[in-house]
Structure formats: structure tokens, C-alpha cells
Write a protein that holds these residues in place. Structure first.
Motif, PDB file in Angstrom:
ATOM      1  N   GLY A  90       0.746  -1.205   0.123  1.00 21.23           N
ATOM      2  CA  GLY A  90      -0.140  -0.036   0.087  1.00 21.23           C
ATOM      3  C   GLY A  90       0.946   1.215  -0.174  1.00 21.23           C
ATOM      4  N   SER A  91       2.164   1.293  -0.049  1.00 19.91           N
ATOM      5  CA  SER A  91       3.018   2.287   0.176  1.00 19.91           C
ATOM      6  C   SER A  91       3.251   3.349  -1.071  1.00 19.91           C
ATOM      7  CB  SER A  91       4.313   1.843   0.530  1.00 19.91           C
ATOM      8  OG  SER A  91       4.237   1.441   1.879  1.00 19.91           O
ATOM      9  N   ILE A  92       2.656   2.902  -2.253  1.00 21.98           N
ATOM     10  CA  ILE A  92       2.628   3.667  -3.451  1.00 21.98           C
ATOM     11  C   ILE A  92       1.330   4.415  -3.477  1.00 21.98           C
ATOM     12  CG2 ILE A  92       2.960   3.696  -5.875  1.00 21.98           C
ATOM     13  CD1 ILE A  92       4.859   1.839  -5.592  1.00 21.98           C
ATOM     14  N   ARG A  93       0.157   3.822  -3.485  1.00 29.75           N
ATOM     15  CA  ARG A  93      -0.935   4.155  -3.594  1.00 29.75           C
ATOM     16  C   ARG A  93      -1.108   4.934  -2.489  1.00 29.75           C
ATOM     17  NH1 ARG A  93      -5.157   2.812  -7.134  1.00 29.75           N
ATOM     18  NH2 ARG A  93      -4.117   0.866  -7.593  1.00 29.75           N
ATOM     19  N   GLY A  94      -1.024   4.422  -1.012  1.00 30.34           N
ATOM     20  CA  GLY A  94      -1.400   5.291   0.070  1.00 30.34           C
ATOM     21  C   GLY A  94      -0.049   6.010   0.562  1.00 30.34           C
ATOM     22  N   ASN A  95      -0.116   5.999   2.039  1.00 28.67           N
ATOM     23  CA  ASN A  95       0.777   6.409   2.911  1.00 28.67           C
ATOM     24  C   ASN A  95       2.099   5.452   2.797  1.00 28.67           C
ATOM     25  OD1 ASN A  95      -0.599   8.525   3.438  1.00 28.67           O
ATOM     26  ND2 ASN A  95      -1.402   7.662   5.234  1.00 28.67           N
ATOM     27  N   VAL A  96       3.222   5.974   2.862  1.00 23.20           N
ATOM     28  CA  VAL A  96       4.356   5.074   2.743  1.00 23.20           C
ATOM     29  C   VAL A  96       4.364   4.426   4.134  1.00 23.20           C
ATOM     30  CG1 VAL A  96       7.068   5.068   2.525  1.00 23.20           C
ATOM     31  CG2 VAL A  96       5.749   6.436   1.041  1.00 23.20           C
ATOM     32  N   ALA A 146       7.743  -1.205  -9.330  1.00 20.52           N
ATOM     33  CA  ALA A 146       7.767   0.103  -8.459  1.00 20.52           C
ATOM     34  C   ALA A 146       8.584   1.144  -9.348  1.00 20.52           C
ATOM     35  CB  ALA A 146       8.682  -0.208  -7.198  1.00 20.52           C
ATOM     36  N   TYR A 147       9.815   0.582  -9.840  1.00 18.22           N
ATOM     37  CA  TYR A 147      10.713   1.455 -11.073  1.00 18.22           C
ATOM     38  C   TYR A 147       9.744   1.792 -12.011  1.00 18.22           C
ATOM     39  CZ  TYR A 147      15.013   0.383  -8.503  1.00 18.22           C
ATOM     40  OH  TYR A 147      16.072   0.184  -7.562  1.00 18.22           O
ATOM     41  N   LYS A 148       8.909   1.181 -12.677  1.00 16.85           N
ATOM     42  CA  LYS A 148       8.069   1.339 -13.826  1.00 16.85           C
ATOM     43  C   LYS A 148       7.137   2.548 -13.541  1.00 16.85           C
ATOM     44  CE  LYS A 148       7.944  -3.047 -16.582  1.00 16.85           C
ATOM     45  NZ  LYS A 148       7.228  -4.117 -16.904  1.00 16.85           N
ATOM     46  N   ILE A 149       6.576   2.312 -12.307  1.00 10.26           N
ATOM     47  CA  ILE A 149       5.556   3.453 -11.814  1.00 10.26           C
ATOM     48  C   ILE A 149       6.286   4.712 -11.797  1.00 10.26           C
ATOM     49  CG2 ILE A 149       3.972   4.132  -9.894  1.00 10.26           C
ATOM     50  CD1 ILE A 149       3.588   1.070  -9.392  1.00 10.26           C
ATOM     51  N   ALA A 150       7.585   4.769 -11.182  1.00  9.19           N
ATOM     52  CA  ALA A 150       8.115   5.979 -11.228  1.00  9.19           C
ATOM     53  C   ALA A 150       8.722   6.737 -12.305  1.00  9.19           C
ATOM     54  CB  ALA A 150       9.541   5.527  -9.997  1.00  9.19           C
ATOM     55  N   LYS A 151       9.002   5.638 -13.323  1.00  7.43           N
ATOM     56  CA  LYS A 151       9.664   6.222 -14.548  1.00  7.43           C
ATOM     57  C   LYS A 151       8.177   6.770 -15.519  1.00  7.43           C
ATOM     58  CE  LYS A 151      12.523   5.413 -18.479  1.00  7.43           C
ATOM     59  NZ  LYS A 151      13.242   6.785 -18.192  1.00  7.43           N
ATOM     60  N   PHE A 152       7.261   5.983 -15.364  1.00  7.80           N
ATOM     61  CA  PHE A 152       6.234   6.099 -16.506  1.00  7.80           C
ATOM     62  C   PHE A 152       4.863   6.994 -16.155  1.00  7.80           C
ATOM     63  CE2 PHE A 152       8.719   2.419 -18.154  1.00  7.80           C
ATOM     64  CZ  PHE A 152       9.242   3.211 -19.368  1.00  7.80           C
ATOM     65  N   GLU A 153       4.805   6.937 -14.844  1.00  7.84           N
ATOM     66  CA  GLU A 153       3.538   7.494 -14.316  1.00  7.84           C
ATOM     67  C   GLU A 153       4.009   8.709 -13.309  1.00  7.84           C
ATOM     68  OE1 GLU A 153       0.692   4.853 -12.624  1.00  7.84           O
ATOM     69  OE2 GLU A 153       1.151   3.318 -14.299  1.00  7.84           O
ATOM     70  N   ASP A 154       3.054   9.415 -13.291  1.00 12.22           N
ATOM     71  CA  ASP A 154       3.415  10.765 -12.509  1.00 12.22           C
ATOM     72  C   ASP A 154       2.886  10.605 -11.075  1.00 12.22           C
ATOM     73  OD1 ASP A 154       3.926  13.474 -11.901  1.00 12.22           O
ATOM     74  OD2 ASP A 154       1.871  14.204 -12.134  1.00 12.22           O
ATOM     75  N   VAL A 155       4.083   9.509 -10.390  1.00 11.97           N
ATOM     76  CA  VAL A 155       3.850   9.154  -9.143  1.00 11.97           C
ATOM     77  C   VAL A 155       5.035   9.058  -8.243  1.00 11.97           C
ATOM     78  CG1 VAL A 155       3.263   7.036  -7.526  1.00 11.97           C
ATOM     79  CG2 VAL A 155       1.818   7.713  -9.658  1.00 11.97           C
ATOM     80  N   LYS A 156       5.232   9.861  -7.197  1.00  6.20           N
ATOM     81  CA  LYS A 156       6.606   9.594  -6.640  1.00  6.20           C
ATOM     82  C   LYS A 156       6.522   8.326  -5.838  1.00  6.20           C
ATOM     83  CE  LYS A 156       9.474  11.981  -3.036  1.00  6.20           C
ATOM     84  NZ  LYS A 156       9.938  10.759  -2.698  1.00  6.20           N
ATOM     85  N   LYS A 186      12.016   6.093  -2.228  1.00  5.36           N
ATOM     86  CA  LYS A 186      13.209   5.236  -2.002  1.00  5.36           C
ATOM     87  C   LYS A 186      13.457   4.108  -1.277  1.00  5.36           C
ATOM     88  CE  LYS A 186      18.328   5.416  -2.594  1.00  5.36           C
ATOM     89  NZ  LYS A 186      18.875   4.525  -1.599  1.00  5.36           N
ATOM     90  N   LEU A 187      12.715   4.237  -0.200  1.00 14.98           N
ATOM     91  CA  LEU A 187      12.504   3.108   0.828  1.00 14.98           C
ATOM     92  C   LEU A 187      12.121   1.938   0.462  1.00 14.98           C
ATOM     93  CD1 LEU A 187      11.384   5.354   4.056  1.00 14.98           C
ATOM     94  CD2 LEU A 187      13.678   4.304   3.734  1.00 14.98           C
ATOM     95  N   ILE A 188      11.012   2.113  -0.781  1.00 13.30           N
ATOM     96  CA  ILE A 188      10.406   1.071  -0.932  1.00 13.30           C
ATOM     97  C   ILE A 188      11.066   0.097  -1.762  1.00 13.30           C
ATOM     98  CG2 ILE A 188       8.351   0.281  -2.836  1.00 13.30           C
ATOM     99  CD1 ILE A 188       6.934   3.103  -1.714  1.00 13.30           C
ATOM    100  N   THR A 189      11.776   0.632  -2.763  1.00 12.08           N
ATOM    101  CA  THR A 189      12.773  -0.163  -3.651  1.00 12.08           C
ATOM    102  C   THR A 189      14.031  -0.671  -2.759  1.00 12.08           C
ATOM    103  OG1 THR A 189      13.780   2.070  -4.509  1.00 12.08           O
ATOM    104  CG2 THR A 189      12.017   1.013  -5.911  1.00 12.08           C
ATOM    105  N   ASP A 190      14.514   0.022  -1.959  1.00 15.02           N
ATOM    106  CA  ASP A 190      15.437  -0.411  -1.162  1.00 15.02           C
ATOM    107  C   ASP A 190      15.123  -1.680  -0.333  1.00 15.02           C
ATOM    108  OD1 ASP A 190      17.294   1.742  -1.882  1.00 15.02           O
ATOM    109  OD2 ASP A 190      17.277   2.851  -0.071  1.00 15.02           O
ATOM    110  N   LEU A 191      13.956  -1.708   0.178  1.00 15.44           N
ATOM    111  CA  LEU A 191      13.470  -2.734   1.063  1.00 15.44           C
ATOM    112  C   LEU A 191      13.373  -3.968   0.134  1.00 15.44           C
ATOM    113  CD1 LEU A 191      12.699  -3.844   3.951  1.00 15.44           C
ATOM    114  CD2 LEU A 191      10.683  -2.839   3.669  1.00 15.44           C
TER     115      LEU A 191
END
Length: 196
Positions: free
Chosen positions: A81-87, A141-151, A154-159
Motif C-alpha cells: 500500500g506504500s505507493i497508492r497510500g501512505n509510505v 515500482a521502478y516502472k511506476i516511478a518512470k512512466f507515471e506521475d507518481v513519486k 526510495k525506501l520502497i525499492t531499497d526494502l
């Protein structure tokens, strides 16, 4: 490649149902019709959590691993839920994951100096599936960051990256505990054989 308009291109009503009274069918997940990659990421992290649960069912011999797998399963759902909602993951979560990785890495230091085949005992096989699911979740997660207007924090990809590494060393450890030798894979594509 154009986007598919899921709402218009898929008719989920069967011919039989059209001739009968309308039945209320509940969606198993509310975002399945959206075209955003967020849904793909969420389905993949759900699959990751499910695979971790499967690994848990085969790890009864290792009480500490059971605790770690429980925590990792919780983390998979927090990541979900950390991309759509709160980290919902923190720096301390990443630190804890690194500590779990380093513990197992120390126990299988020699066996992980090479590329190896993802085969062996049942638990190792399932842990390798968890590793693969972690990598695929990271990719979404990387695709969302690159191709969509969504932040994407880095904690998400690191984990997720660290979790993939954890499942790898856990799988090697599981084989080692069953006296199953690590089988080296020598790539014909890359001139890399051993790791420091």
C-alpha cells in the motif's frame, strides 16, 4: 503501444447473465480495471506475501527464520500500500532487513561467491520464488516511478531489493542445512564468475 481502455474493452457479463436478473458479483480487488501500473505492483506484492506464507509453512525446523518470515510477510503488505497510500515502511525497516541478510550471508559466505542454480530442497525452492517475486515487485515500482506521475519513495525499492537478497541467502542456507551442495551456474553470456 497504445493504452488499453479496460473499462470498455472487457465485457465481464456472460451471455447467460444478460438474459437473467442481474447478479451482484464482487470484485476481488477494487483496482483491477484501472490501467495504472499501481495495480500490477499491488498484485505482485500480494503474490510475494503469499509466497512468503508458503515458505513459512515449510520452515518449522528454523524458529528464528519463522519469526523473520512473519516480519517479511508483514513488510510485503506494508510495501503493497506504500505507493497508492501512505509510505508504511521506514529506514529502520530497511536496517532490520539488512541485518537479517547479513546474518545469513555470514552463514553461507563461501556458497554465495558464485552464481548458482535455484534448485535444492523444497524450502529453498520456495524461497527462490520469493526472491523472484521481490525482484518483480521492485521492477513494477521502478516502472511506476518512470512512466507515471507518481513519486515512489526510495525506501520502497531499497526494502524490496534487500528482501530479494534475503531470500537468496536464506535459500542457500536452507540447502546447506539439508547437506545439499550449491550448484554453480557458469554463464556463457557474461564474463563474471565469482563475487568478493
Amino acid at each position: 503501444m497504445g493504452k488499453i481502455n479496460d473499462e470498455k474493452s472487457i465485457d465481464t457479463t456472460s451471455t447467460t447473465d444478460k438474459n437473467k436478473s442481474t447478479k451482484k458479483v464482487r470484485m476481488c480487488y477494487p483496482y483491477l480495471k484501472e490501467t495504472s501500473f499501481k495495480c500490477d505492483y499491488e498484485i505482485e506484492t500480494d503474490s510475494l506475501a503469499s509466497h512468503i506464507g508458503y515458505a513459512y509453512s515449510k520452515a518449522a525446523k528454523y524458529p528464528e527464520m519463522l519469526k523473520e518470515l512473519t516480519w517479511l510477510c508483514e513488510m510485503a503488505y506494508h510495501l503493497n500500500g506504500s505507493i497508492r497510500g501512505n509510505v508504511a515502511v521506514t529506514e529502520s525497516d530497511v536496517d532490520r532487513a539488512i541485518a537479517i541478510h547479513d546474518k545469513y550471508q555470514t552463514l553461507v559466505k563461501e556458497e554465495t561467491k558464485m552464481f548458482s542454480l535455484p534448485i535444492g530442497c523444497e524450502l529453498a525452492g520456495i524461497l527462490n520464488l520469493c526472491r523472484s517475486k521481490s525482484k518483480n515487485s521492485t521492477r513494477w515500482a521502478y516502472k511506476i516511478a518512470k512512466f507515471e506521475d507518481v513519486k515512489v519513495d526510495k525506501l520502497i525499492t531499497d526494502l524490496l531489493n534487500t528482501m530479494a537478497d534475503i531470500f537468496f541467502v536464506m535459500s542457500v542456507f536452507a540447502n546447506k542445512m539439508e547437506n545439499i551442495e550449491t550448484i554453480e551456474f557458469v554463464s556463457k553470456s557474461y564474463d563474471v564468475k565469482f563475487f568478493d
